[in-house]
Design an enzyme around this catalytic site. Structure first.
Site, PDB file in Angstrom:
ATOM      1  N   TYR A  24       0.816  -1.219   0.000  1.00 54.15           N
ATOM      2  CA  TYR A  24       0.000   0.000   0.000  1.00 54.15           C
ATOM      3  C   TYR A  24       0.844   1.261   0.000  1.00 54.15           C
ATOM      4  CZ  TYR A  24       1.428  -0.482   4.807  1.00 54.15           C
ATOM      5  OH  TYR A  24       2.204  -0.639   5.923  1.00 54.15           O
ATOM      6  N   GLY A  25       2.162   1.129   0.113  1.00 53.94           N
ATOM      7  CA  GLY A  25       3.023   2.302   0.291  1.00 53.94           C
ATOM      8  C   GLY A  25       4.159   2.365  -0.708  1.00 53.94           C
ATOM      9  N   SER A  26       5.367   2.453  -0.185  1.00 56.35           N
ATOM     10  CA  SER A  26       6.548   2.712  -1.010  1.00 56.35           C
ATOM     11  C   SER A  26       6.946   1.537  -1.903  1.00 56.35           C
ATOM     12  CB  SER A  26       7.724   3.101  -0.122  1.00 56.35           C
ATOM     13  OG  SER A  26       8.145   1.996   0.656  1.00 56.35           O
ATOM     14  N   LEU A  27       6.321   0.364  -1.734  1.00 57.38           N
ATOM     15  CA  LEU A  27       6.638  -0.793  -2.581  1.00 57.38           C
ATOM     16  C   LEU A  27       5.724  -0.907  -3.803  1.00 57.38           C
ATOM     17  CD1 LEU A  27       7.319  -3.429   0.225  1.00 57.38           C
ATOM     18  CD2 LEU A  27       9.001  -2.511  -1.382  1.00 57.38           C
ATOM     19  N   GLU A  99      10.895  -5.121   5.921  1.00 57.58           N
ATOM     20  CA  GLU A  99       9.909  -4.445   6.768  1.00 57.58           C
ATOM     21  C   GLU A  99      10.227  -4.583   8.261  1.00 57.58           C
ATOM     22  OE1 GLU A  99       8.083  -2.390   5.472  1.00 57.58           O
ATOM     23  OE2 GLU A  99       7.195  -3.072   3.616  1.00 57.58           O
TER      24      GLU A  99
END
Length: 170
Positions: A24-27, A99
């Protein structure tokens, strides 16, 4: 046989199983850490679909590095948009390391509504519900639940909070 011994033996067997992971983010594609998803040295990751969480969660941007965090507070925030990938065991282990599981993030299961498929998939269709692993915060600062929440993270979004790459963090 002792459980620990059994687990050690299972870990030695190469896994042919694939796992679904929701990012949902930087990936996500087009975001700063996406190259880690496509680096075959980390394992295999295949983009399956865009999706949104069935439940609401607070997606916040926090720390001096402006990192996206999904707080494991179901029912608060927004339905969060992201991407589902099918990953092999090697990539799953890499993502756990990346993570910082279990100190910063935890890997849990989340229910997702499929939005758009990358290619026709027999078991998935737009509007269908599926499950995938997601990385949510293990712990967070007391003020984080009060931060603005987002339904779709973009490192260059109008929030004005520039994501700081790991190599640029001091």
């Amino acid at each position: 046989m002792e459980m620990k011994t059994l687990i050690q033996q299972v870990k030695k067997v190469p896994s042919v199983f694939m796992h679904r992971v929701f990012v949902y983010g930087s990936l996500k594609r087009g975001q700063p850490n996406y190259p880690y998803m496509t680096d075959s040295n980390n394992g295999k990751a295949e983009f399956l679909a865009t999706a949104v969480t069935v439940q609401k969660y607070p997606l916040v941007i926090a720390t001096k590095y402006n990192l996206p965090f999904l707080l494991n507070l179901p029912g608060q925030g927004n339905r969060v948009h992201g991407e589902i990938y099918e990953v092999d065991q090697k990539m799953l282990e890499y993502l756990d390391w990346f993570e910082k599981v279990p100190t910063i993030y935890q890997r849990t299961v989340v229910e997702l509504e499929i939005k758009e498929l990358a290619h026709k998939e027999e078991k998935l269709s737009p509007g269908s519900i599926t499950e995938a692993f997601v990385y949510s915060t293990t712990t967070y600062q007391p003020e984080w639940p009060s931060l603005p929440t987002y339904e779709n993270y973009d490192s260059n979004g109008d929030h004005g909070l520039k994501f700081v790459l790991r190599e640029d963090r001091k």
